[in-house]
Design a protein around this motif. Structure first.
Motif, PDB file in Angstrom:
ATOM      1  N   UNK A   7       0.835  -1.203   0.000  1.00 22.34           N
ATOM      2  CA  UNK A   7       0.000   0.000   0.000  1.00 22.34           C
ATOM      3  C   UNK A   7       0.879   1.267   0.000  1.00 22.34           C
ATOM      4  N   UNK A   8       2.010   1.203   0.706  1.00 21.11           N
ATOM      5  CA  UNK A   8       2.942   2.343   0.708  1.00 21.11           C
ATOM      6  C   UNK A   8       3.536   2.547  -0.693  1.00 21.11           C
ATOM      7  N   UNK A   9       3.864   1.433  -1.372  1.00 19.11           N
ATOM      8  CA  UNK A   9       4.396   1.528  -2.746  1.00 19.11           C
ATOM      9  C   UNK A   9       3.332   2.142  -3.664  1.00 19.11           C
TER      10      UNK A   9
ATOM     11  N   UNK B  33       3.475   5.676  -5.951  1.00 18.58           N
ATOM     12  CA  UNK B  33       3.172   5.820  -7.377  1.00 18.58           C
ATOM     13  C   UNK B  33       1.987   6.749  -7.649  1.00 18.58           C
ATOM     14  N   UNK B  34       0.930   6.590  -6.874  1.00 17.49           N
ATOM     15  CA  UNK B  34      -0.322   7.273  -7.223  1.00 17.49           C
ATOM     16  C   UNK B  34      -0.740   8.373  -6.249  1.00 17.49           C
ATOM     17  N   UNK B  35      -0.033   8.524  -5.131  1.00 18.72           N
ATOM     18  CA  UNK B  35      -0.430   9.513  -4.127  1.00 18.72           C
ATOM     19  C   UNK B  35      -1.380   8.901  -3.109  1.00 18.72           C
ATOM     20  N   UNK B  36      -1.521   9.553  -1.963  1.00 19.03           N
ATOM     21  CA  UNK B  36      -2.288   8.931  -0.874  1.00 19.03           C
ATOM     22  C   UNK B  36      -3.792   8.886  -1.149  1.00 19.03           C
ATOM     23  N   UNK B  37      -4.314   9.850  -1.960  1.00 12.95           N
ATOM     24  CA  UNK B  37      -5.753   9.853  -2.234  1.00 12.95           C
ATOM     25  C   UNK B  37      -6.141   8.577  -2.983  1.00 12.95           C
ATOM     26  N   UNK B  38      -5.387   8.264  -4.055  1.00 11.33           N
ATOM     27  CA  UNK B  38      -5.674   7.036  -4.799  1.00 11.33           C
ATOM     28  C   UNK B  38      -5.407   5.802  -3.941  1.00 11.33           C
TER      29      UNK B  38
ATOM     30  N   UNK C 108      -4.185  -5.724  -5.453  1.00 10.51           N
ATOM     31  CA  UNK C 108      -3.707  -5.675  -6.847  1.00 10.51           C
ATOM     32  C   UNK C 108      -4.857  -5.430  -7.822  1.00 10.51           C
ATOM     33  N   UNK C 109      -5.954  -6.178  -7.631  1.00 12.98           N
ATOM     34  CA  UNK C 109      -7.113  -6.003  -8.529  1.00 12.98           C
ATOM     35  C   UNK C 109      -7.672  -4.587  -8.376  1.00 12.98           C
ATOM     36  N   UNK C 110      -7.765  -4.104  -7.130  1.00 15.50           N
ATOM     37  CA  UNK C 110      -8.273  -2.744  -6.887  1.00 15.50           C
ATOM     38  C   UNK C 110      -7.353  -1.706  -7.537  1.00 15.50           C
ATOM     39  N   UNK C 111      -6.033  -1.934  -7.467  1.00 12.32           N
ATOM     40  CA  UNK C 111      -5.080  -1.009  -8.104  1.00 12.32           C
ATOM     41  C   UNK C 111      -5.316  -0.966  -9.608  1.00 12.32           C
ATOM     42  N   UNK C 112      -5.512  -2.160 -10.207  1.00 14.00           N
ATOM     43  CA  UNK C 112      -5.760  -2.239 -11.653  1.00 14.00           C
ATOM     44  C   UNK C 112      -7.021  -1.475 -12.032  1.00 14.00           C
ATOM     45  N   UNK C 113      -8.095  -1.686 -11.270  1.00 16.89           N
ATOM     46  CA  UNK C 113      -9.378  -1.043 -11.599  1.00 16.89           C
ATOM     47  C   UNK C 113      -9.260   0.481 -11.463  1.00 16.89           C
ATOM     48  N   UNK C 114      -8.719   0.944 -10.326  1.00 14.73           N
ATOM     49  CA  UNK C 114      -8.616   2.395 -10.090  1.00 14.73           C
ATOM     50  C   UNK C 114      -7.695   3.036 -11.134  1.00 14.73           C
TER      51      UNK C 114
ATOM     52  N   UNK D 141      -6.941   1.946 -14.212  1.00 12.70           N
ATOM     53  CA  UNK D 141      -7.509   1.938 -15.566  1.00 12.70           C
ATOM     54  C   UNK D 141      -8.641   2.960 -15.703  1.00 12.70           C
ATOM     55  N   UNK D 142      -9.397   3.186 -14.638  1.00 15.51           N
ATOM     56  CA  UNK D 142     -10.563   4.071 -14.751  1.00 15.51           C
ATOM     57  C   UNK D 142     -10.225   5.523 -14.431  1.00 15.51           C
ATOM     58  N   UNK D 143      -9.439   5.763 -13.373  1.00 17.16           N
ATOM     59  CA  UNK D 143      -9.289   7.124 -12.871  1.00 17.16           C
ATOM     60  C   UNK D 143      -7.938   7.795 -13.117  1.00 17.16           C
ATOM     61  N   UNK D 144      -6.863   7.021 -13.214  1.00 17.89           N
ATOM     62  CA  UNK D 144      -5.538   7.669 -13.251  1.00 17.89           C
ATOM     63  C   UNK D 144      -5.173   8.074 -14.674  1.00 17.89           C
TER      64      UNK D 144
END
Ligand SMILES: [Zn+2]
Length: 222
Positions: free
Chosen positions: A169-171, A175-180, A211-217, A219-222
């Motif tokens: 989660x820290x990694x 990469x994406x900032x604490x909000x993401x 991992x799945x949540x990272x992929x979804x967020x 692909x959709x938001x970043x």
């Protein structure tokens, strides 16, 4: 031409998952550099290379070992299809694949190891170095440290998650900032609760959900 490219992306995603699965199993046995072909989980006979082709190999053998007739684990083709779909979506959304592929590989390796064995090795974080080097100017190291500190305190008090979940989660926050990272944590918790409603025997392995949540967020938001 576009159809060919999309098929190629899907197949590449399935290959990455297949490679990660074999890599993790070989790493566990200390046989990463043995250059042996994959073998059956039941009778341990080596599988001809054409039956090790992701998804197609499973279909060609009707999901059974040709030697002992035992069923091949159903989550092999399922995870390969999921991996193919994720990489195809990344290509369709015009994501930077040079950045995305090593990120994807690292997440898959971590997920497979956590799912199968319940722990990970620090060396599994190494593929993150490539996206780290490619996008170093867009990273959020302080936010990563903050997330690590907060989640570490939470982990020490509650013991609800493992230290590897804290590290990942820290990694993600780097990469994406604490909000993401908060979005990803929330979605991972929702997915975990949802799946546990249907399968109460499922042991609690959180990295695949992250991992799945990272992929979804991503692909959709970043
Ligand atoms: Zn067999």
């Amino acid at each position: 031409m576009l159809l060919f490219f999309n098929l190629l992306m899907f197949f590449l995603g399935a290959c990455i998952v297949s490679f990660a699965t074999v890599f993790v199993q070989d790493f566990e046995l200390g046989q990463v550099f043995s250059h042996k072909r994959s073998s059956c989980d039941h009778c341990h006979i080596q599988i001809p290379f054409y039956y090790t082709i992701p998804i197609l190999g499973y279909l060609a053998t009707f999901g059974k070992c040709r030697n002992c007739n035992n069923l091949v684990k159903f989550w092999y083709p399922i995870s390969e299809i999921l991996g193919g779909a994720i990489l195809l979506c990344a290509a369709l959304y015009h994501k930077d694949l040079v950045w995305f592929v090593p990120m994807f590989l690292a997440l898959v390796i971590l997920s497979v190891s956590d799912f199968q064995f319940g722990y990970i090795y620090s060396s599994y974080y190494l593929p993150f170095l490539i996206p780290l080097a490619l996008h170093w100017q867009y990273l959020h190291p302080l936010e990563g440290l903050l997330v690590y500190f907060l989640m570490f305190v939470f982990q020490s008090i509650s013991n609800a998650i493992g230290i590897a979940d804290v590290e990942l989660l820290a990694i993600i926050a780097v990469f994406f900032g604490y909000v993401y990272a908060v979005y990803i944590l929330f979605l991972a918790c929702c997915l975990c609760i949802l799946l546990n409603l249907f399968n109460k025997k499922r042991s609690f392995r959180f990295i695949p959900y992250l991992s799945v949540a990272t992929g979804i967020i991503y692909l959709i938001f970043v």
